[in-house]
Design a protein around this motif. Structure first.
Motif, PDB file in Angstrom:
ATOM      1  N   PRO A  63      14.519  23.162  34.088  1.00 55.61           N
ATOM      2  CA  PRO A  63      15.015  24.549  34.118  1.00 55.61           C
ATOM      3  C   PRO A  63      16.342  24.706  34.869  1.00 55.61           C
ATOM      4  O   PRO A  63      16.505  25.568  35.713  1.00 55.61           O
ATOM      5  N   VAL A  64      17.299  23.848  34.550  1.00 58.47           N
ATOM      6  CA  VAL A  64      18.613  23.880  35.192  1.00 58.47           C
ATOM      7  C   VAL A  64      19.678  23.459  34.182  1.00 58.47           C
ATOM      8  O   VAL A  64      19.427  22.619  33.321  1.00 58.47           O
ATOM      9  N   ILE A  65      20.850  24.081  34.264  1.00 55.20           N
ATOM     10  CA  ILE A  65      21.971  23.741  33.391  1.00 55.20           C
ATOM     11  C   ILE A  65      22.975  22.928  34.202  1.00 55.20           C
ATOM     12  O   ILE A  65      23.366  23.333  35.301  1.00 55.20           O
ATOM     13  N   ALA A  66      23.385  21.796  33.663  1.00 54.75           N
ATOM     14  CA  ALA A  66      24.452  21.001  34.269  1.00 54.75           C
ATOM     15  C   ALA A  66      25.777  21.534  33.736  1.00 54.75           C
ATOM     16  O   ALA A  66      25.913  21.827  32.547  1.00 54.75           O
ATOM     17  N   TYR A  67      26.762  21.667  34.635  1.00 51.62           N
ATOM     18  CA  TYR A  67      28.046  22.269  34.318  1.00 51.62           C
ATOM     19  C   TYR A  67      29.154  21.309  34.697  1.00 51.62           C
ATOM     20  O   TYR A  67      29.146  20.746  35.801  1.00 51.62           O
ATOM     21  N   THR A  68      30.103  21.080  33.786  1.00 52.16           N
ATOM     22  CA  THR A  68      31.303  20.313  34.113  1.00 52.16           C
ATOM     23  C   THR A  68      32.511  21.034  33.539  1.00 52.16           C
ATOM     24  O   THR A  68      32.419  21.711  32.509  1.00 52.16           O
ATOM     25  N   GLN A  69      33.627  20.877  34.228  1.00 49.19           N
ATOM     26  CA  GLN A  69      34.869  21.531  33.831  1.00 49.19           C
ATOM     27  C   GLN A  69      36.023  20.605  34.148  1.00 49.19           C
ATOM     28  O   GLN A  69      35.997  19.899  35.155  1.00 49.19           O
ATOM     29  N   LYS A  70      37.010  20.574  33.252  1.00 52.75           N
ATOM     30  CA  LYS A  70      38.255  19.836  33.522  1.00 52.75           C
ATOM     31  C   LYS A  70      39.407  20.608  32.917  1.00 52.75           C
ATOM     32  O   LYS A  70      39.259  21.266  31.882  1.00 52.75           O
ATOM     33  N   THR A  71      40.547  20.545  33.595  1.00 48.06           N
ATOM     34  CA  THR A  71      41.742  21.218  33.104  1.00 48.06           C
ATOM     35  C   THR A  71      42.911  20.245  33.095  1.00 48.06           C
ATOM     36  O   THR A  71      42.890  19.221  33.774  1.00 48.06           O
ATOM     37  N   TRP A  72      43.935  20.612  32.300  1.00 51.92           N
ATOM     38  CA  TRP A  72      45.133  19.789  32.200  1.00 51.92           C
ATOM     39  C   TRP A  72      46.340  20.688  31.983  1.00 51.92           C
ATOM     40  O   TRP A  72      46.211  21.812  31.521  1.00 51.92           O
ATOM     41  N   LYS A  73      47.507  20.159  32.363  1.00 52.80           N
ATOM     42  CA  LYS A  73      48.753  20.906  32.201  1.00 52.80           C
ATOM     43  C   LYS A  73      49.116  20.996  30.725  1.00 52.80           C
ATOM     44  O   LYS A  73      48.926  20.050  29.968  1.00 52.80           O
ATOM     45  N   LEU A  74      49.642  22.156  30.359  1.00 53.95           N
ATOM     46  CA  LEU A  74      50.186  22.327  29.011  1.00 53.95           C
ATOM     47  C   LEU A  74      51.695  22.187  29.103  1.00 53.95           C
ATOM     48  O   LEU A  74      52.288  22.720  30.033  1.00 53.95           O
ATOM     49  N   PRO A  75      52.389  21.511  28.244  1.00 53.40           N
ATOM     50  CA  PRO A  75      51.882  20.729  27.121  1.00 53.40           C
ATOM     51  C   PRO A  75      51.695  19.256  27.454  1.00 53.40           C
ATOM     52  O   PRO A  75      51.319  18.473  26.585  1.00 53.40           O
ATOM     53  N   SER A  76      51.932  18.806  28.685  1.00 51.62           N
ATOM     54  CA  SER A  76      51.960  17.370  29.004  1.00 51.62           C
ATOM     55  C   SER A  76      50.588  16.698  28.929  1.00 51.62           C
ATOM     56  O   SER A  76      50.518  15.489  28.712  1.00 51.62           O
ATOM     57  N   GLY A  77      49.506  17.447  29.158  1.00 49.16           N
ATOM     58  CA  GLY A  77      48.175  16.843  29.160  1.00 49.16           C
ATOM     59  C   GLY A  77      47.803  16.202  30.489  1.00 49.16           C
ATOM     60  O   GLY A  77      46.719  15.644  30.638  1.00 49.16           O
ATOM     61  N   ALA A  82      39.170  19.556  38.300  1.00 51.19           N
ATOM     62  CA  ALA A  82      37.852  19.277  37.726  1.00 51.19           C
ATOM     63  C   ALA A  82      36.805  19.786  38.704  1.00 51.19           C
ATOM     64  O   ALA A  82      37.039  19.857  39.916  1.00 51.19           O
ATOM     65  N   GLU A  83      35.648  20.163  38.154  1.00 48.83           N
ATOM     66  CA  GLU A  83      34.532  20.586  38.983  1.00 48.83           C
ATOM     67  C   GLU A  83      33.240  20.375  38.211  1.00 48.83           C
ATOM     68  O   GLU A  83      33.254  20.249  36.979  1.00 48.83           O
ATOM     69  N   SER A  84      32.149  20.305  38.949  1.00 50.47           N
ATOM     70  CA  SER A  84      30.847  20.156  38.303  1.00 50.47           C
ATOM     71  C   SER A  84      29.797  20.801  39.187  1.00 50.47           C
ATOM     72  O   SER A  84      30.031  21.066  40.372  1.00 50.47           O
ATOM     73  N   GLY A  85      28.643  21.049  38.594  1.00 49.76           N
ATOM     74  CA  GLY A  85      27.579  21.665  39.374  1.00 49.76           C
ATOM     75  C   GLY A  85      26.350  21.948  38.543  1.00 49.76           C
ATOM     76  O   GLY A  85      26.181  21.396  37.443  1.00 49.76           O
ATOM     77  N   TYR A  86      25.515  22.823  39.084  1.00 52.01           N
ATOM     78  CA  TYR A  86      24.249  23.163  38.451  1.00 52.01           C
ATOM     79  C   TYR A  86      24.021  24.665  38.510  1.00 52.01           C
ATOM     80  O   TYR A  86      24.342  25.308  39.505  1.00 52.01           O
ATOM     81  N   TRP A  87      23.474  25.195  37.422  1.00 53.99           N
ATOM     82  CA  TRP A  87      23.159  26.616  37.295  1.00 53.99           C
ATOM     83  C   TRP A  87      21.647  26.738  37.156  1.00 53.99           C
ATOM     84  O   TRP A  87      21.061  26.121  36.256  1.00 53.99           O
ATOM     85  N   ARG A  88      21.019  27.528  38.027  1.00 53.63           N
ATOM     86  CA  ARG A  88      19.564  27.711  38.003  1.00 53.63           C
ATOM     87  C   ARG A  88      19.219  29.177  37.755  1.00 53.63           C
ATOM     88  O   ARG A  88      19.205  29.977  38.689  1.00 53.63           O
ATOM     89  N   PRO A  89      18.948  29.531  36.489  1.00 51.74           N
ATOM     90  CA  PRO A  89      18.555  30.918  36.210  1.00 51.74           C
ATOM     91  C   PRO A  89      17.115  31.173  36.639  1.00 51.74           C
ATOM     92  O   PRO A  89      16.277  30.272  36.583  1.00 51.74           O
ATOM     93  N   LYS A  90      16.846  32.391  37.079  1.00 53.09           N
ATOM     94  CA  LYS A  90      15.508  32.824  37.471  1.00 53.09           C
ATOM     95  C   LYS A  90      15.012  33.843  36.445  1.00 53.09           C
ATOM     96  O   LYS A  90      15.812  34.547  35.827  1.00 53.09           O
ATOM     97  N   PRO A  91      13.698  33.963  36.273  1.00 49.43           N
ATOM     98  CA  PRO A  91      13.159  34.899  35.282  1.00 49.43           C
ATOM     99  C   PRO A  91      13.549  36.360  35.511  1.00 49.43           C
ATOM    100  O   PRO A  91      13.560  37.154  34.572  1.00 49.43           O
ATOM    101  N   ASP A  92      13.901  36.726  36.747  1.00 50.45           N
ATOM    102  CA  ASP A  92      14.237  38.122  37.048  1.00 50.45           C
ATOM    103  C   ASP A  92      15.686  38.496  36.711  1.00 50.45           C
ATOM    104  O   ASP A  92      16.140  39.590  37.018  1.00 50.45           O
TER     105      ASP A  92
END
Length: 171
Positions: A63-77, A82-92
Motif C-alpha cells: 500500500p505504498v507508491i514509489a516516486y522518482t523524478q529527474k530533470t534536465w536542461k532544455l535543449p542541452s539535455g 533528481a529526487e525519489s521517495g514514497y507516497w502512503r495514502p490513507k483510507p480517510d
C-alpha cells in the motif's frame, strides 16, 4: 510469512508483469505510470529557467507508491535535479510522503488527495538538511490525461511563493 524477516523478498512476477494493485492505492491509480514533459522555474533569488522532466509512480503490490523524478536542461539535455521517495495514502483521504532530493534535502510531507478530482495537495512538515528552505508545498492534478503540478517554496528571505510548475503527459 511475508514481512517476518526470515525470508527474502518475493520473486518478481513472471514475464515482468506488475503485481496486483493493493486496494489502498486504488484512489491514486490515476498517478501510476511514467510521465514526461516540460516545466519552468524561478524564485526571487534565482534566474527563471526551463527544464525537461520525467516522473514515475510505481507500486510493488504493497500500500505504498514509489516516486522518482529527474530533470534536465532544455535543449542541452544536461542533468539537473533528481529526487525519489514514497507516497502512503490513507483510507480517510490523507497522504504521507517522504522525498529525498539529490541536493541532500529531505522532505516529510502530509496532505490530502481527492480521487474524483484527481488532485493531491502536500504541505511540508519537515524540510531537513536545508539551510535556507523553510517550507515546501506541492499540488498535483490530472486533467484531460495530463499531469500538472505547482511547487511553492519559502526561504528565510522569501515567503511562500511559486518555484516550479510543469505539465507532463503519460508515456
Amino acid at each position: 510469512m511475508e514481512g517476518d524477516g526470515e525470508r527474502g523478498p518475493s520473486p518478481a512476477p513472471a514475464g515482468g508483469a506488475s503485481p496486483p494493485l493493493h486496494p489502498g492505492l486504488a484512489p491514486l491509480a490515476f498517478l501510476l505510470g511514467r510521465w514526461r514533459g516540460e516545466g519552468e522555474g524561478g524564485f526571487p533569488t534565482i534566474n527563471a529557467f526551463k527544464y525537461g522532466e520525467e516522473l514515475t509512480f510505481s507500486h510493488s503490490g504493497k500500500p505504498v507508491i514509489a516516486y522518482t523524478q529527474k530533470t534536465w536542461k532544455l535543449p542541452s539535455g544536461e542533468p539537473m535535479h533528481a529526487e525519489s521517495g514514497y507516497w502512503r495514502p490513507k483510507p480517510d483521504g490523507s497522504i504521507e510522503v517522504v522525498i529525498s532530493q539529490s541536493t541532500g534535502i529531505v522532505e516529510v510531507q502530509k496532505g490530502t488527495y481527492d480521487a474524483e478530482k484527481k488532485v493531491v495537495n502536500l504541505q511540508s512538515q519537515l524540510v531537513g538538511n536545508a539551510s535556507k528552505v523553510k517550507e515546501i508545498t506541492r499540488a498535483f492534478e490530472v486533467v484531460n490525461g495530463e499531469l500538472s503540478y505547482i511547487v511553492q517554496m519559502a526561504t528565510k528571505l522569501a515567503s511562500l511563493q511559486p518555484h516550479l510548475k510543469a505539465t507532463l503527459s503519460k508515456l
